[in-house]
Design an enzyme around this catalytic site. Structure first.
Site, short mmCIF file in Angstrom:
data_model
loop_
_atom_site.label_atom_id
_atom_site.label_comp_id
_atom_site.label_asym_id
_atom_site.label_seq_id
_atom_site.Cartn_x
_atom_site.Cartn_y
_atom_site.Cartn_z
N ASP A 79 44.55 32.62 39.65
CA ASP A 79 44.32 33.04 41.03
C ASP A 79 43.22 32.25 41.71
O ASP A 79 42.81 32.57 42.82
CB ASP A 79 44.01 34.54 41.09
CG ASP A 79 42.65 34.90 40.52
OD1 ASP A 79 42.14 34.15 39.67
OD2 ASP A 79 42.10 35.95 40.90
N ASP B 263 41.94 28.65 37.49
CA ASP B 263 42.75 29.61 36.76
C ASP B 263 43.87 30.09 37.68
O ASP B 263 44.04 29.58 38.79
CB ASP B 263 41.90 30.77 36.24
CG ASP B 263 41.23 31.56 37.36
OD1 ASP B 263 41.08 31.02 38.46
OD2 ASP B 263 40.85 32.73 37.12
N SER C 170 44.78 36.95 37.19
CA SER C 170 43.81 35.88 37.00
C SER C 170 44.22 34.90 35.91
O SER C 170 45.26 34.27 36.01
CB SER C 170 42.43 36.50 36.72
OG SER C 170 41.42 35.53 36.75
#
Length: 451
Positions: free
Chosen positions: A247, A245, A104
């Site tokens: 992902d 972000d 992430s």
């Protein structure tokens, strides 16, 4: 013994904590839990595997695919795709489960392994624990024609983009026409999908941080570093900026002057729009305990109830599913719109936020002004016994501060999950009041709970 799975999968330093061996073993165990028993022929179960742009994702996704196939399950590799995009493919294809390799918003050296169950939903704790419990266990592995096959789905990104835009426009052509947006893709999984979806919806898109090389994901860009986006919006005289972000499961925004519009304000803007059209289930928004009091007061004024959960989008999702709510999220920009998907989706959030601007013909600054943010002060009190966060003297002081603040402020004390500290958060009408009261409470915590 601590759980292997955290609030968002298994995460750590790639090739130290998250090794190829762990990835293979977890994938094999996951296949045993989440897929039907190995079968031959057309009815063989299958799984979807995707990743973000980290260099470690290359070898880790190969290990995951190997583990799944070794368990007798076919594998569909979708390559670099946002986490919610993988969830969508799992749902739309009828896959037994999916796996995403991503950490992430974490820096590039980290990586993680996250599972989605059938239908593209996150796993409950009990299933994650069953998977962890199978690690290292001997079992009778399939052989011959019962082992899985590994294939690719190169059209996954195009299918996902088409789905996002279809869910947005309701039959309208170019619904975002006339809006100029800067999209900061964090050199991550949204680098192709994000700009393409915004353009297909009719927006004029200026792209930054969309040149991933395996090493630059989240490096000074994206939703955790919005200064870069704000500068680009001002330099290009854009109407709005959106930041994803690594992902792309979260989205933050900035207005035309480069001022940040956080997840609380985005949720509020979307909730007001859905309330107007009668599409907000139970006229309720689900937030976490960290959401700003300003959001709750704005929703209350509009006749929208707010329900709070623990910090973590998985807890927001659990409450939404349990009670039939359709909109919720976190201040960090994880927004869940369950009428349109199964998990937090940054690109979807950006599309619907810009659609609200287009439908109302109002600027983002104007829309965000309806969701004011009360000044908030957060102090981490270190080297204290965090298990005593409810200590009598501390609780008494919290009650006294809450009484003084009344409806114009809020207090939250939380024990850290990983460190010997207690987080003291105070919201108030002014920064000065918030700072004074936070320091007052921190002093009591430090005095009463020092180790």
């Amino acid at each position: 013994m601590s759980r292997l799975f955290g609030t968002d999968g298994v995460r750590g330093l790639a090739n130290t904590d998250i090794t190829a061996r762990l990835a293979l073993d977890l994938a094999e165990a996951g296949a045993r839990v989440l897929a039907d028993s190995p079968r031959s022929g057309r009815d063989r179960p299958f799984a979807v595997v995707g990743r973000d742009t980290r260099v470690s994702g290359e070898f880790l996704s190969s290990a995951v695919a190997a583990g799944i196939a070794a368990a007798g399950v076919d594998v569909l590799l979708v390559g670099e795709l946002p986490t919610p995009g993988v969830a969508h493919v799992v749902q739309s294809s009828g896959a037994d489960f999916g796996v995403v390799l991503s950490a992430s918003h974490n820096p590039m050296p980290d990586n993680g392994i996250k599972f989605f169950g059938r239908g593209g939903t996150k796993l409950p704790d009990e299933l994650e624990d069953r998977i962890a419990g199978l690690l290292g266990e001997d079992w009778e592995r399939p052989t011959g024609d019962q082992v899985g096959r590994i294939g690719r789905f190169p059209a996954a990104a195009d299918d996902y983009i088409e789905y996002l835009v279809e869910r947005l426009n309701g039959g309208r052509e170019s619904p975002l026409s006339g809006i100029t947006v800067v999209a900061d893709c964090a050199h991550g999984a949204a680098s192709v999908v994000g700009p393409a979806a915004l353009r297909q919806a009719g927006a004029e898109v200026i792209v930054v941080a969309a040149e991933p090389n395996g090493y630059n994901i989240n490096d000074g860009v994206g939703s955790t570093h919005v200064d870069n986006l704000a500068a680009a919006v001002r330099a290009n005289n854009a109407d709005v900026g959106v930041a994803f972000d690594g992902d792309a499961d979260r989205c933050l925004a900035v207005d035309s002057l480069g001022r940040v519009v956080d997840g609380d304000q985005i949720m509020g803007i979307l909730a007001l729009g859905l309330k107007e059209t009668g599409e907000l289930a139970h006229d309720t928004l689900v937030t976490t305990v960290m959401s700003n009091l300003g959001l709750r007061l704005a929703m209350e004024k509009a006749g929208i109830a707010t329900v709070q959960t623990k910090v973590g989008d998985r807890y927001v999702l659990e409450r939404m599913l349990a009670d039939g709510y359709t909109l919720g999220g976190e201040q960090s920009g994880h927004i869940l719109m369950l009428d349109n998907g199964t998990t937090g989706d940054g690109v979807q959030t950006a599309l619907h936020l810009l659609d609200r601007m287009a439908r109302t013909r109002r600027s983002l600054a104007d829309l965000a002004a309806e969701i004011p943010r009360l000044p908030q002060v957060l102090i981490n009190v270190e080297d204290v016994d965090k298990t005593q966060v409810g200590h009598r003297a501390v609780a008494a002081e919290v009650a006294a501060v809450e009484e003084e603040l009344g409806r114009t402020g809020r207090v939250l004390l939380r024990a850290s999950g990983t460190e010997p500290l207690i987080r003291v958060m105070v919201e108030a009408e002014t920064q000065e009041i918030a700072q004074t009261q936070a320091e007052r409470l921190s002093a009591v915590v430090r005095t009463e709970l020092s180790l």
